[in-house]
Design a protein around this motif. Sequence first.
Motif, PDB file in Angstrom:
ATOM      1  N   ILE A  25       1.049  -1.106   0.041  1.00  0.00           N
ATOM      2  CA  ILE A  25      -0.146   0.098   0.084  1.00  0.00           C
ATOM      3  C   ILE A  25       0.763   1.113   0.015  1.00  0.00           C
ATOM      4  O   ILE A  25       1.790   1.346   0.892  1.00  0.00           O
ATOM      5  CB  ILE A  25      -0.861   0.091   1.216  1.00  0.00           C
ATOM      6  CG1 ILE A  25      -1.865  -1.339   1.449  1.00  0.00           C
ATOM      7  CG2 ILE A  25      -1.886   1.305   1.242  1.00  0.00           C
ATOM      8  CD1 ILE A  25      -2.882  -1.367   0.285  1.00  0.00           C
ATOM      9  N   ASN A  28      -0.960   8.112   1.605  1.00  0.00           N
ATOM     10  CA  ASN A  28      -1.148   8.662   2.850  1.00  0.00           C
ATOM     11  C   ASN A  28      -2.807   8.383   2.931  1.00  0.00           C
ATOM     12  O   ASN A  28      -3.209   8.878   1.780  1.00  0.00           O
ATOM     13  CB  ASN A  28      -0.710   9.830   3.205  1.00  0.00           C
ATOM     14  CG  ASN A  28       0.747   9.800   3.407  1.00  0.00           C
ATOM     15  OD1 ASN A  28       1.336   8.628   4.213  1.00  0.00           O
ATOM     16  ND2 ASN A  28       1.370  10.879   2.859  1.00  0.00           N
ATOM     17  N   VAL A  29      -3.164   8.076   3.901  1.00  0.00           N
ATOM     18  CA  VAL A  29      -4.681   8.139   4.031  1.00  0.00           C
ATOM     19  C   VAL A  29      -5.318   9.555   3.841  1.00  0.00           C
ATOM     20  O   VAL A  29      -4.512  10.494   4.533  1.00  0.00           O
ATOM     21  CB  VAL A  29      -5.069   7.576   5.417  1.00  0.00           C
ATOM     22  CG1 VAL A  29      -6.772   7.701   5.688  1.00  0.00           C
ATOM     23  CG2 VAL A  29      -4.757   6.079   5.718  1.00  0.00           C
ATOM     24  N   PRO A  30      -6.352   9.661   3.132  1.00  0.00           N
ATOM     25  CA  PRO A  30      -7.299   8.796   2.393  1.00  0.00           C
ATOM     26  C   PRO A  30      -6.810   8.445   1.072  1.00  0.00           C
ATOM     27  O   PRO A  30      -7.660   8.215   0.262  1.00  0.00           O
ATOM     28  CB  PRO A  30      -8.596   9.627   2.630  1.00  0.00           C
ATOM     29  CG  PRO A  30      -8.085  11.262   2.498  1.00  0.00           C
ATOM     30  CD  PRO A  30      -6.748  11.183   3.328  1.00  0.00           C
ATOM     31  N   THR A  32      -4.770   6.446  -0.664  1.00  0.00           N
ATOM     32  CA  THR A  32      -3.674   5.416  -0.636  1.00  0.00           C
ATOM     33  C   THR A  32      -3.856   4.787  -1.993  1.00  0.00           C
ATOM     34  O   THR A  32      -5.280   4.620  -2.504  1.00  0.00           O
ATOM     35  CB  THR A  32      -4.127   4.380   0.587  1.00  0.00           C
ATOM     36  OG1 THR A  32      -5.492   3.877   0.436  1.00  0.00           O
ATOM     37  CG2 THR A  32      -3.672   4.937   2.029  1.00  0.00           C
ATOM     38  N   LYS A  48      -7.751   0.736  -9.116  1.00  0.00           N
ATOM     39  CA  LYS A  48      -8.634   0.255  -8.113  1.00  0.00           C
ATOM     40  C   LYS A  48      -9.886   0.055  -8.767  1.00  0.00           C
ATOM     41  O   LYS A  48     -10.596   0.571  -9.821  1.00  0.00           O
ATOM     42  CB  LYS A  48      -8.900   1.630  -6.952  1.00  0.00           C
ATOM     43  CG  LYS A  48      -7.938   2.055  -6.132  1.00  0.00           C
ATOM     44  CD  LYS A  48      -8.114   3.202  -5.312  1.00  0.00           C
ATOM     45  CE  LYS A  48      -7.036   3.603  -4.404  1.00  0.00           C
ATOM     46  NZ  LYS A  48      -7.231   4.769  -3.878  1.00  0.00           N
TER      47      LYS A  48
END
Length: 92
Positions: A25, A28-30, A32, A48
Motif C-alpha cells: 500500500i 497516505n490516508v485517504p 492510498t 482500483k
Amino acid sequence: MLLCACSAQKELPPALCTVVGIVCITGNVPFTNLSLQTADGAMVKIRKDTSAIVRKLIELQGQRLRVQFRSTQSQSDTSSIVVEHVELVKIP
C-alpha cells in the motif's frame, strides 16, 4: 470507400504481461494506492476497482506474487495496470 473501411476497425486490447513483485500500500490516508514493487525497485500502481482480485491483493500485501496484467487503455491514466491473474511465488 477505403476510408470508411479503415475507420470501422477496432483497436486490439493490450496483451497480457507478467511481472513478479511485492504488493504494498502506498500513499497516505485517504489517498492510498495498491502498488506492486518489482525486483528493480520500480513501483507500479494497480487500478482500483471492486473485483475479487483486488480484494485478494489487499490480503496478500507484503508477499511476492506473479501478476498477469494489462496496461490501462485510458489516456488520462497510463501509470496504472489492470490485474487479470495472481499467483503466489514461493521463495526456494
